[in-house]
Design an enzyme around this catalytic site. Structure first.
Site, short mmCIF file in Angstrom:
data_model
loop_
_atom_site.label_atom_id
_atom_site.label_comp_id
_atom_site.label_asym_id
_atom_site.label_seq_id
_atom_site.Cartn_x
_atom_site.Cartn_y
_atom_site.Cartn_z
N SER A 49 0.84 -1.20 0.00
CA SER A 49 0.00 0.00 0.00
C SER A 49 0.87 1.25 0.00
CB SER A 49 -0.93 0.01 1.23
OG SER A 49 -0.19 0.29 2.38
N SER A 170 11.41 9.82 7.52
CA SER A 170 10.30 10.76 7.65
C SER A 170 10.83 12.13 8.05
CB SER A 170 9.35 10.25 8.74
OG SER A 170 8.47 11.28 9.13
N TYR A 196 8.08 6.94 16.88
CA TYR A 196 8.18 6.93 15.41
C TYR A 196 9.29 7.87 14.94
CZ TYR A 196 6.70 7.93 10.56
OH TYR A 196 6.66 8.11 9.20
N1 LIG Z 1 2.67 9.02 3.98
C1 LIG Z 1 3.47 9.95 4.52
O1 LIG Z 1 3.16 11.14 4.53
C2 LIG Z 1 4.78 9.54 5.13
C3 LIG Z 1 5.56 10.55 5.70
C4 LIG Z 1 6.78 10.21 6.23
C5 LIG Z 1 7.22 8.91 6.18
N2 LIG Z 1 6.45 7.95 5.65
C6 LIG Z 1 6.97 6.57 5.62
O2 LIG Z 1 6.64 5.94 4.42
C7 LIG Z 1 6.60 4.53 4.61
C8 LIG Z 1 5.33 4.00 3.98
O3 LIG Z 1 4.21 4.49 4.69
P1 LIG Z 1 2.85 4.91 3.99
O4 LIG Z 1 2.58 6.31 4.34
O5 LIG Z 1 2.86 4.49 2.59
O6 LIG Z 1 1.79 4.08 4.85
P2 LIG Z 1 1.02 2.72 4.53
O7 LIG Z 1 0.16 2.87 3.33
O8 LIG Z 1 0.38 2.34 5.81
O9 LIG Z 1 2.19 1.72 4.16
C9 LIG Z 1 3.00 1.13 5.13
C10 LIG Z 1 3.34 -0.24 4.62
O10 LIG Z 1 4.24 -0.85 5.55
C11 LIG Z 1 3.73 -2.12 5.84
N3 LIG Z 1 4.19 -2.61 7.13
C12 LIG Z 1 4.06 -2.05 8.35
N4 LIG Z 1 4.61 -2.84 9.28
C13 LIG Z 1 5.11 -3.91 8.63
C14 LIG Z 1 5.78 -5.08 9.04
N5 LIG Z 1 6.06 -5.32 10.33
N6 LIG Z 1 6.16 -5.98 8.11
C15 LIG Z 1 5.89 -5.77 6.80
N7 LIG Z 1 5.23 -4.68 6.36
C16 LIG Z 1 4.84 -3.77 7.26
C17 LIG Z 1 2.23 -1.97 5.79
O11 LIG Z 1 1.59 -3.22 5.70
P3 LIG Z 1 0.05 -3.44 6.13
O12 LIG Z 1 -0.78 -3.00 4.95
O13 LIG Z 1 -0.01 -4.89 6.39
O14 LIG Z 1 -0.20 -2.59 7.32
C18 LIG Z 1 2.12 -1.13 4.53
O15 LIG Z 1 2.22 -1.94 3.38
C19 LIG Z 1 6.69 4.30 6.10
O16 LIG Z 1 7.99 3.91 6.46
C20 LIG Z 1 6.37 5.66 6.69
O17 LIG Z 1 6.97 5.86 7.94
C21 LIG Z 1 5.22 8.23 5.11
#
Ligand SMILES: NC(=O)c1ccc[n+]([C@@H]2O[C@H](COP(=O)([O-])OP(=O)(O)OC[C@H]3O[C@@H](n4cnc5c(N)ncnc54)[C@H](OP(=O)(O)O)[C@@H]3O)[C@@H](O)[C@H]2O)c1
Length: 316
Positions: A49, A170, A196
């Site tokens: 995702s 992040s 975090y």
């Molecule tokens: N979106 C933002 O604005 C933002 C900002 C700063 C940093 N980030 C970073 O970007 C990255 C992706 O986040 P996102 O925003 O795209 O959120 P997201 O859609 O929730 O994606 C996170 C992904 O990580 C997976 N995940 C979490 N824990 C895991 C584990 N123990 N083993 C395997 N997979 C795991 C989730 O799987 P499930 O679907 O099973 O939960 C999901 O596929 C993260 O590292 C986040 O900290 C995002």
């Protein structure tokens, strides 16, 4: 950069949001994402995702073989199928791996048959609302953002000649100083946002240290931050922020852009040990109070290494 751009960037708000991406992307060379990735082997964690899915899509679009590491088999398979269908390729593979679990990572590494890895994107991440301790005794963000990716990198080490390793950190880490004792404490009051941010700071530090460690293999290691993108992670973990900001956020593809760019662009081939935002190397500190000392960096390294060196426990 013009004066107005400089001021908007300093505001953070108009830099991390969607308007920041649109402004910054005026300077992008869109041909940077064109190189063929045919024959390349890529791993993306948390690929079902949000940003991880977009990175997987971008790599598959370039013709790479993509290994999607996801913890949930159904969500993972749905995403794998979607990426494979979009690009009409059989080169998209799902591996069910929990990045917070050392035993799960070890099982994956033992079975992973590719002889080399060209791109390894450490994207899996989460912001827990309450303290969770994994079966292996680690706080969940420490396990998922630091110990897991470090272990995966070390276990794949022999396959990483000339590879690009990328940590999705992040911008939240800007507010935190690395404090290993606080980070490793499994009791006392818990603040998920602080945990975090601290582990995301840790990812930046560990990426700099891994960059030195893996230089001998010709591998590069970089970290980036995506700004603020509309993903389920943000919606679930930061509901108030989501409510206020949802119309201003970047799309997941915009948030993923710099990670994908670091994976494929020819112009960053030799860059290592840097922190990137919107295809620019940026400072890792905005305030002097967040600067960690050498001892703290070494302590983080030793903690991560201790899990990589230890043999799997019985039953794993
Ligand atoms: N979106 C933002 O604005 C933002 C900002 C700063 C940093 N980030 C970073 O970007 C990255 C992706 O986040 P996102 O925003 O795209 O959120 P997201 O859609 O929730 O994606 C996170 C992904 O990580 C997976 N995940 C979490 N824990 C895991 C584990 N123990 N083993 C395997 N997979 C795991 C989730 O799987 P499930 O679907 O099973 O939960 C999901 O596929 C993260 O590292 C986040 O900290 C995002």
């Amino acid at each position: 950069m013009g004066l107005l751009d400089g001021l908007l960037d300093r505001s953070i708000f108009f830099s991390f949001d969607g308007s920041g991406f649109r402004r910054h992307s005026r300077d992008f060379d869109h041909r940077d994402l064109d190189p063929s990735m045919g024959g390349k082997v890529c791993i993306v964690t948390g690929a079902n995702s949000g940003l991880g899915l977009e990175v997987a899509r971008g790599l598959a679009a370039g013709g790479a073989t993509v290994h999607m590491l996801c913890r949930n088999p159904e969500r993972g398979e749905q995403a794998r199928q979607a990426v494979a269908d979009e690009h009409d390729t059989s080169g998209v593979h799902l591996h069910v791996v929990d990045l917070s679990s050392q035993s799960s990572i070890r099982r994956f590494a033992e079975r992973f048959e590719a002889s080399r890895v060209d791109v390894l994107v450490h994207n899996a991440g989460l912001l827990p609302l309450e303290r969770e301790i994994t079966k292996e005794g680690l706080e969940l963000t420490v396990a998922t953002h630091l110990v897991g990716p470090f272990l995966l990198t070390q276990l794949l080490r022999n396959k990483l000649h000339g590879a690009r390793v990328i940590f999705v950190s992040s911008g939240g880490m800007y507010g935190k100083r690395l404090d290993v004792d606080t980070m490793m404490a499994n009791d006392g009051p818990y603040d998920g946002v602080a945990a975090y941010a601290m582990t995301k700071r840790g990812q930046v530090v560990i990426s700099e240290m891994l960059a030195e460690e893996l230089a001998g293999l010709g591998a590069t290691v970089n970290a980036m931050h995506p700004g603020w993108a509309a993903t389920k992670g943000v919606e679930h973990s930061l509901p108030r922020f989501w409510k206020l900001m949802r119309n201003r956020l970047r799309t997941p593809a915009e948030g993923a852009d710099t990670a994908l760019w670091l994976a494929v662009a020819e112009k960053v081939a030799g860059e290592s040990g840097k922190f990137w935002f919107d295809r620019r190397a940026v400072s890792t500190h905005l305030m002097s109070r967040t600067m960690e000392n050498h001892t703290e960096r070494l302590r983080l390294w030793e903690i991560c290494s201790s899990f990589s060196n230890s043999a799997p426990k019985e039953g794993e």
